[in-house]
Scaffold this motif. Structure first.
Motif, PDB file in Angstrom:
ATOM      1  N   ASN A   1       0.808  -1.219   0.000  1.00  0.00           N
ATOM      2  CA  ASN A   1       0.000   0.000   0.000  1.00  0.00           C
ATOM      3  C   ASN A   1       0.840   1.268   0.000  1.00  0.00           C
ATOM      4  O   ASN A   1       0.317   2.355  -0.255  1.00  0.00           O
ATOM      5  N   SER A   2       2.121   1.173   0.284  1.00  0.00           N
ATOM      6  CA  SER A   2       2.976   2.361   0.287  1.00  0.00           C
ATOM      7  C   SER A   2       3.924   2.392  -0.905  1.00  0.00           C
ATOM      8  O   SER A   2       4.780   3.281  -0.986  1.00  0.00           O
ATOM      9  N   GLU A   3       3.777   1.443  -1.838  1.00  0.00           N
ATOM     10  CA  GLU A   3       4.683   1.375  -2.975  1.00  0.00           C
ATOM     11  C   GLU A   3       3.890   1.382  -4.281  1.00  0.00           C
ATOM     12  O   GLU A   3       2.743   0.954  -4.336  1.00  0.00           O
ATOM     13  N   LEU A   4       4.566   1.844  -5.353  1.00  0.00           N
ATOM     14  CA  LEU A   4       3.879   2.004  -6.620  1.00  0.00           C
ATOM     15  C   LEU A   4       4.854   1.873  -7.785  1.00  0.00           C
ATOM     16  O   LEU A   4       5.959   2.404  -7.745  1.00  0.00           O
ATOM     17  N   VAL A   5       4.400   1.171  -8.815  1.00  0.00           N
ATOM     18  CA  VAL A   5       5.061   1.162 -10.122  1.00  0.00           C
ATOM     19  C   VAL A   5       3.963   1.412 -11.146  1.00  0.00           C
ATOM     20  O   VAL A   5       2.960   0.690 -11.170  1.00  0.00           O
ATOM     21  N   ALA A   6       4.112   2.435 -11.993  1.00  0.00           N
ATOM     22  CA  ALA A   6       3.045   2.795 -12.926  1.00  0.00           C
ATOM     23  C   ALA A   6       3.626   3.253 -14.250  1.00  0.00           C
ATOM     24  O   ALA A   6       4.699   3.886 -14.299  1.00  0.00           O
ATOM     25  N   LEU A   7       2.912   2.962 -15.307  1.00  0.00           N
ATOM     26  CA  LEU A   7       3.268   3.408 -16.654  1.00  0.00           C
ATOM     27  C   LEU A   7       1.995   3.916 -17.326  1.00  0.00           C
ATOM     28  O   LEU A   7       0.982   3.216 -17.361  1.00  0.00           O
ATOM     29  N   SER A   8       2.054   5.144 -17.865  1.00  0.00           N
ATOM     30  CA  SER A   8       0.888   5.753 -18.498  1.00  0.00           C
ATOM     31  C   SER A   8       1.258   6.239 -19.887  1.00  0.00           C
ATOM     32  O   SER A   8       2.374   6.694 -20.128  1.00  0.00           O
ATOM     33  N   ALA A   9       0.283   6.145 -20.801  1.00  0.00           N
ATOM     34  CA  ALA A   9       0.401   6.732 -22.137  1.00  0.00           C
ATOM     35  C   ALA A   9      -0.798   7.639 -22.348  1.00  0.00           C
ATOM     36  O   ALA A   9      -1.901   7.355 -21.868  1.00  0.00           O
ATOM     37  N   PHE A  10      -0.590   8.746 -23.041  1.00  0.00           N
ATOM     38  CA  PHE A  10      -1.694   9.677 -23.269  1.00  0.00           C
ATOM     39  C   PHE A  10      -1.556  10.322 -24.643  1.00  0.00           C
ATOM     40  O   PHE A  10      -0.470  10.394 -25.218  1.00  0.00           O
ATOM     41  N   GLY A  11      -2.682  10.760 -25.162  1.00  0.00           N
ATOM     42  CA  GLY A  11      -2.709  11.468 -26.425  1.00  0.00           C
ATOM     43  C   GLY A  11      -3.818  12.502 -26.426  1.00  0.00           C
ATOM     44  O   GLY A  11      -4.885  12.284 -25.840  1.00  0.00           O
ATOM     45  N   LYS A  12      -3.572  13.642 -27.097  1.00  0.00           N
ATOM     46  CA  LYS A  12      -4.558  14.720 -27.137  1.00  0.00           C
ATOM     47  C   LYS A  12      -4.547  15.374 -28.518  1.00  0.00           C
ATOM     48  O   LYS A  12      -3.473  15.625 -29.082  1.00  0.00           O
ATOM     49  N   TYR A  13      -5.742  15.647 -29.026  1.00  0.00           N
ATOM     50  CA  TYR A  13      -5.888  16.429 -30.253  1.00  0.00           C
ATOM     51  C   TYR A  13      -6.672  17.682 -29.905  1.00  0.00           C
ATOM     52  O   TYR A  13      -7.762  17.600 -29.317  1.00  0.00           O
ATOM     53  N   ILE A  14      -6.126  18.853 -30.246  1.00  0.00           N
ATOM     54  CA  ILE A  14      -6.743  20.135 -29.897  1.00  0.00           C
ATOM     55  C   ILE A  14      -7.106  20.871 -31.182  1.00  0.00           C
ATOM     56  O   ILE A  14      -6.244  21.129 -32.032  1.00  0.00           O
ATOM     57  N   ASP A  15      -8.379  21.199 -31.309  1.00  0.00           N
ATOM     58  CA  ASP A  15      -8.876  21.935 -32.466  1.00  0.00           C
ATOM     59  C   ASP A  15      -8.951  23.425 -32.110  1.00  0.00           C
ATOM     60  O   ASP A  15      -9.549  23.801 -31.106  1.00  0.00           O
ATOM     61  N   LYS A  16      -8.333  24.260 -32.930  1.00  0.00           N
ATOM     62  CA  LYS A  16      -8.262  25.712 -32.735  1.00  0.00           C
ATOM     63  C   LYS A  16      -7.566  26.084 -31.413  1.00  0.00           C
ATOM     64  O   LYS A  16      -8.098  26.869 -30.602  1.00  0.00           O
ATOM     65  N   PRO A  17      -6.376  25.560 -31.148  1.00  0.00           N
ATOM     66  CA  PRO A  17      -5.667  25.941 -29.918  1.00  0.00           C
ATOM     67  C   PRO A  17      -5.284  27.418 -29.937  1.00  0.00           C
ATOM     68  O   PRO A  17      -5.055  28.003 -30.998  1.00  0.00           O
ATOM     69  N   ILE A  18      -5.237  28.006 -28.753  1.00  0.00           N
ATOM     70  CA  ILE A  18      -4.869  29.420 -28.602  1.00  0.00           C
ATOM     71  C   ILE A  18      -3.370  29.491 -28.304  1.00  0.00           C
ATOM     72  O   ILE A  18      -2.891  28.854 -27.371  1.00  0.00           O
ATOM     73  N   GLU A  19      -2.653  30.277 -29.095  1.00  0.00           N
ATOM     74  CA  GLU A  19      -1.205  30.392 -28.937  1.00  0.00           C
ATOM     75  C   GLU A  19      -0.775  31.849 -29.021  1.00  0.00           C
ATOM     76  O   GLU A  19      -1.441  32.689 -29.644  1.00  0.00           O
ATOM     77  N   LEU A  20       0.357  32.136 -28.390  1.00  0.00           N
ATOM     78  CA  LEU A  20       0.971  33.460 -28.445  1.00  0.00           C
ATOM     79  C   LEU A  20       1.760  33.581 -29.742  1.00  0.00           C
ATOM     80  O   LEU A  20       2.542  32.698 -30.091  1.00  0.00           O
ATOM     81  N   SER A  21       1.558  34.686 -30.471  1.00  0.00           N
ATOM     82  CA  SER A  21       2.236  34.863 -31.751  1.00  0.00           C
ATOM     83  C   SER A  21       2.744  36.290 -31.871  1.00  0.00           C
ATOM     84  O   SER A  21       2.088  37.235 -31.400  1.00  0.00           O
TER      85      SER A  21
END
Length: 933
Positions: free
Chosen positions: A721-741
């Motif tokens: 309960n006090s120990e952990l091993v973890a592996l995660s994968a993630f993906g994101k698609y953003i439509d019309k992201p706001i960026e500094l230009s």
């Protein structure tokens, strides 16, 4: 006056804590012992230990120990429980003659046990890593938490430092939080589950360094979306959970001090000020004078019309002392004759810090010629004052109610010197800016948990937050450097020497009401239905004024002699060499208002097909209305505000599938759609800069919401309960992201645009183990060691099409049409190692080493063929010693930033890399002494 009232209120709160906290004498009989894991032998922190048939109980401490005191002679039964373990009863414990009876308890893990099905009969300590690990193990979200005990163990003084120890999270520029490569607008911050506004008009998220660790129970970062959460995030939702009532009365006092290798004992510049400046409440001392405030556009051409500014033009020189701090905290829990319980916790913290750094700052055009190049020196004095009051009431049938009040005041006095050249000016320039910023947050919350029946539970929370952000009397002077130690006033523009005032106030009202309905049939696939309603309304008012000068005086002077010339006695026409005048020009975009209303309802279905497979699916309907009221540069004072409105109804679905391979391992898949809204300042055409001759920024009222599509896959294994091993994968698609230009203009100017699309993907790895368990050894030395690592790899790409460029309201010409997202580090690594030495039953020392590094990340996207600017990797090594001298006295020592690397930003061209900014932070040594009564 307001600052003085706030200070008086603070002093009264401190006094209230001191005189309201009671230390109770011990009665005779006692039962004590240690609760341990039967399988591993490790102590269980936060286990519930309760006297059966009574409301007496407590949670085990950081060493798994408990003590039930004040007991009369007789025979008792204790009940011991903890999330993920079988409940255990120890019977026939006999007390006589006021003696101490020791009862050690071994808990056995229960296979397939869910968090909801465990009855917790006393308060679980959610400040420690083991308890938070169990919560995570049973959660159906991608969530990571860091508790108060780990914050202390790693020497982390505030929430901002704490979140950087979580996988995939970094902080850019000491304020901008990035989760999985996504910056401020893609994240959320809540306080005890309710949203909080930002004290910084440039940011959506409140600067997390204003919350000291002394207020925090734990910090949770949710990286996958669920419909009960507000829908405007894609990176992460950061929840700061404040401390609440203790199970045992206490009063604690702490003092601290700190040393910085390049600041302490060295020459230092600061504003001439009063004790209120030292405490961080000098807003009133520097506020806009009444004579100026009464006018629309101020001008002063004679001593008879002197404005009466309180802030001197030149700062004072002194020697930087050590930083200091103090903390008072106290609380208790009372059991009433009716069986109800009443508890409270109060905390007051103050700390200050002195910092100096020097370096260089430059930006280059496409031909690699500098637009400006400065040697810089920055002197910063910061303060943080915070207070917390939590009141708790629990009925005898376990319904509970809580009122929480938080007040935070954060101030910084910053003297920023620049010496060098700007390409549109002849000769070398010396500029000095004296800025004072005071930000305050007042937050009140009322929440409750009710069991309406055996199957139906109600939770609610309502909150109000008020933010005040002030930049009162920011002073700027600009000079021509005569190259002989003397200077002359720069008179290229009336704004070269000016005073600037800005005020922001924001009110935020929010509320959540949620219900959980449990299925009638325990064997049915459908387990629970969660549904609820949420609302939020916030409004902001921002105003600023800049009082410029027309200087006729032409002295040769030193930079610290400005007040000898720019004083009220020399006010006049400013057209002759004996006078100057104050001269304000009205600029309509310096003021704007904004509001946001959100109304949402949601539903979540929880299905459990067997003891291994779960499906949680739901949807959120969220209506939002955001208005920005602004004026453009050609409008007059009496012109009406223009309005830009974003009115949306968003359907935000989410689903999570979780499979338990064994009682200690699982895999989880989650998918969702969320949104990202423009920040108020991004949608307001207010132009601002951060220093003399440095690039300006301006909002864009044509921005629209971004749509975010998210997917997560996570595998976890819990050796204990006090120990952990973890592996995660993630993906994101953003439509019309706001960026500094960057805008095509003669001077560097930046604005915000909706680009075409962005992609973010990555991997996260976490490993936290006891060293003895790694090697299967029972050695006490190895069992006293623990090691942890979390590492992230992040890929990000944003694309800007010809259509986006051609339809932009401002002319833009990005150098790279495809590039990484701003602030996204390709890799992040955190390492920690701890060793705990037990000196006696009441005394121990924990030695901890931590290491952090981030990969090269984009700081500014180049334009017009000028190179992109990147922040280069920084390696940070810290050493912390936490000592418990005895049951009352604690002593902590920390050595931070041991390597003291150069913080470097570079502008990259195809054939060359040029330095944009460089400086060092210095090595920090801190000490903290605390005493518990």
């Amino acid at each position: 006056m307001k600052s003085q009232l706030n200070l008086k209120a603070l002093i009264m709160l401190i006094a209230g804590i001191i005189f309201s906290t009671t230390v109770f004498s011990q009665d005779s009989g006692r039962i004590s012992g240690t609760v341990s894991d039967k399988k591993t032998g490790e102590t269980v922190v936060g286990a519930s230990v309760k006297l059966k048939g009574t409301n007496r109980g407590m949670a085990t401490d950081a060493n798994g120990k408990y003590i039930l005191s004040g007991l009369s002679d007789g025979t008792y039964t204790i009940q011991v429980s903890y999330v993920g373990y079988l409940p255990t009863e120890i019977t026939d414990i006999t007390l006589s003659g006021g003696k101490l009876v020791t009862v050690n308890v071994m808990l056995e893990e229960e296979a397939g046990q869910s968090l909801q099905s465990v009855q917790i009969t006393a308060k679980v300590n959610r400040e420690n890593a083991a308890a938070l690990n169990v919560e995570r193990k049973n959660s159906t979200l991608v969530i990571q938490k860091i508790g108060a005990q780990e914050l202390a163990l790693k020497g982390l003084s505030n929430v901002s430092e704490g979140v950087t120890k979580i996988a995939g999270i970094s902080v850019v520029g000491n304020k901008n939080v990035f989760v999985r490569g996504l910056g401020d607008r893609y994240n959320n911050t809540t306080l005890n589950g309710l949203p909080i506004p930002s004290t910084n008009p440039d940011l959506k998220l409140i600067p997390l360094d204003i919350f000291p660790s002394s207020l925090v129970k734990n910090i949770g970062v949710t990286k996958s979306y669920s419909p009960e959460l507000y829908g405007d995030f894609s990176g992460g939702s950061i929840d700061i959970v404040t401390k609440d009532y203790p199970e045992k009365g206490f009063f604690k006092v702490g003092i601290s001090s700190g040393y910085n290798s390049i600041t302490t004992g060295k020459d230092f510049l600061s504003t001439k000020g009063s004790a209120l400046n030292y405490l961080g409440f000098a807003r009133g001392d520097r506020e806009l004078p009444a004579r100026v405030a009464r006018t629309r556009v101020f001008e002063s051409t004679s001593p008879a019309n002197a404005p009466g500014f309180n802030t001197a033009w030149s700062p004072e020189e002194r020697t930087a002392p050590v930083s200091t701090g103090f903390n008072f905290s106290g609380g208790d829990l009372y059991t009433l004759e009716s069986g109800s319980q009443v508890g409270f916790l109060a905390n007051v913290t103050y700390k200050n810090d002195y910092r100096f750094n020097d370096g260089v700052s430059a930006i280059y055009n496409a031909q690699q010629a500098p637009d400006y190049f400065y040697n810089t020196r920055r002197y910063s004095f910061t303060t943080n004052t915070s207070s917390l009051l939590n009141l708790y009431y629990k009925t005898k049938n376990n319904n509970s109610y809580s009122i929480t009040g938080v007040y935070v005041n954060d101030s910084s006095n910053d003297i920023f010197d620049q010496n060098g050249f700007k390409n549109d000016l002849s000769g070398n320039i010396y500029a000095r800016r004296d800025a004072y910023v005071q930000n305050s947050l007042l937050n009140t919350q009322f929440s409750g948990n009710n069991s309406l029946s055996d199957r139906l539970k109600l939770k609610f929370a309502f909150g109000y937050a008020n933010i005040k952000g002030s930049t009162p009397d920011r002073v700027q002077n600009s000079f021509i450097d005569n190259e002989n130690g003397t200077y002359s006033f720069l008179k290229f523009n009336t704004s070269d020497n000016h005073r600037f005032f800005a005020d922001l106030e924001e009110d935020d009202f929010s509320g959540n009401v949620s219900f959980e309905l449990v299925s009638k049939n325990e064997d049915a696939i459908f387990k629970t239905l969660q549904f609820g309603f949420q609302g939020r309304h916030k409004n902001r008012v921002f105003g600023s004024r800049q009082i410029d000068t027309k200087i006729g005086l032409s002295p040769t002077l030193m930079v610290n002699q400005v007040d000898q010339y720019l004083n009220d006695g020399n006010l006049g026409s400013g057209e002759d060499n004996a006078t100057f005048r104050y001269q304000e020009s009205y600029f309509a975009p310096n003021n704007y208002e904004a509001d946001l209303s959100v109304a949402a309802s949601y539903v979540n279905f929880n299905f459990q097909f067997n003891n291994k497979l779960k499906l949680i699916a739901g949807v959120r309907g969220e209506y939002s209305n955001q208005n920005t009221y602004f004026k453009t540069g050609n409008q007059t004072y009496d012109s009406p505000y223009q309005v830009n409105t974003l009115d949306n109804i968003d359907i935000l679905p989410a689903a999570t599938l979780k499979y338990n391979f064994t009682e200690s391992s699982n895999i989880l898949f989650a998918a969702s759609r969320t949104i990202s809204r423009p920040q108020f300042v991004e949608a307001a055409p207010f132009r601002y800069n951060v220093g003399f001759g440095i690039a300006e920024g301006e909002g864009n009222p044509d921005l629209v919401n971004s749509s975010n599509y998210n997917a997560d896959l996570k595998y976890e294994w819990y050796p204990s309960n006090s120990e952990l091993v973890a592996l995660s994968a993630f993906g994101k698609y953003i439509d019309k992201p706001i960026e500094l230009s960057q805008v095509n203009s003669a001077d560097p100017l930046f604005t915000y645009i909706n680009t075409d699309q962005a992609i973010v993907a990555g991997l996260e790895f976490e490993y936290n183990r006891n060293v003895g368990n790694i090697f299967g050894s029972g050695s006490k030395v190895l069992k006293a060691m623990s090691a942890g690592i979390n590492a992230s790899y992040i890929y990000s790409q944003i694309k800007v099409s010809d259509e986006t460029i051609n339809t932009s309201a401002k002319p833009i010409a990005p150098t790279n049409r495809s590039r990484p997202l701003f602030g996204a580090s390709p890799y992040l690594v955190n390492l920690d190692y701890s060793y705990r030495q037990e000196w006696s039953a009441k005394s121990n020392t924990t030695f901890t080493v931590t290491y952090n590094v981030f990969g090269k990340r984009l700081f500014v996207a180049g334009a017009q063929q000028a190179g992109d600017i990147y922040e280069m990797p920084v390696n940070t090594l810290d050493f912390i010693v936490n000592t418990k001298i005895n049951s009352r006295i604690g002593l902590d020592l920390s050595v931070g930033n041991i390597l003291n690397p150069t913080v470097k930003f570079q502008q990259e061209f195809n054939d060359n890399n040029l330095s944009y900014n460089e400086y060092k932070k210095g090595t920090n040594v801190g000490i903290n002494l605390n005493y518990t009564f």
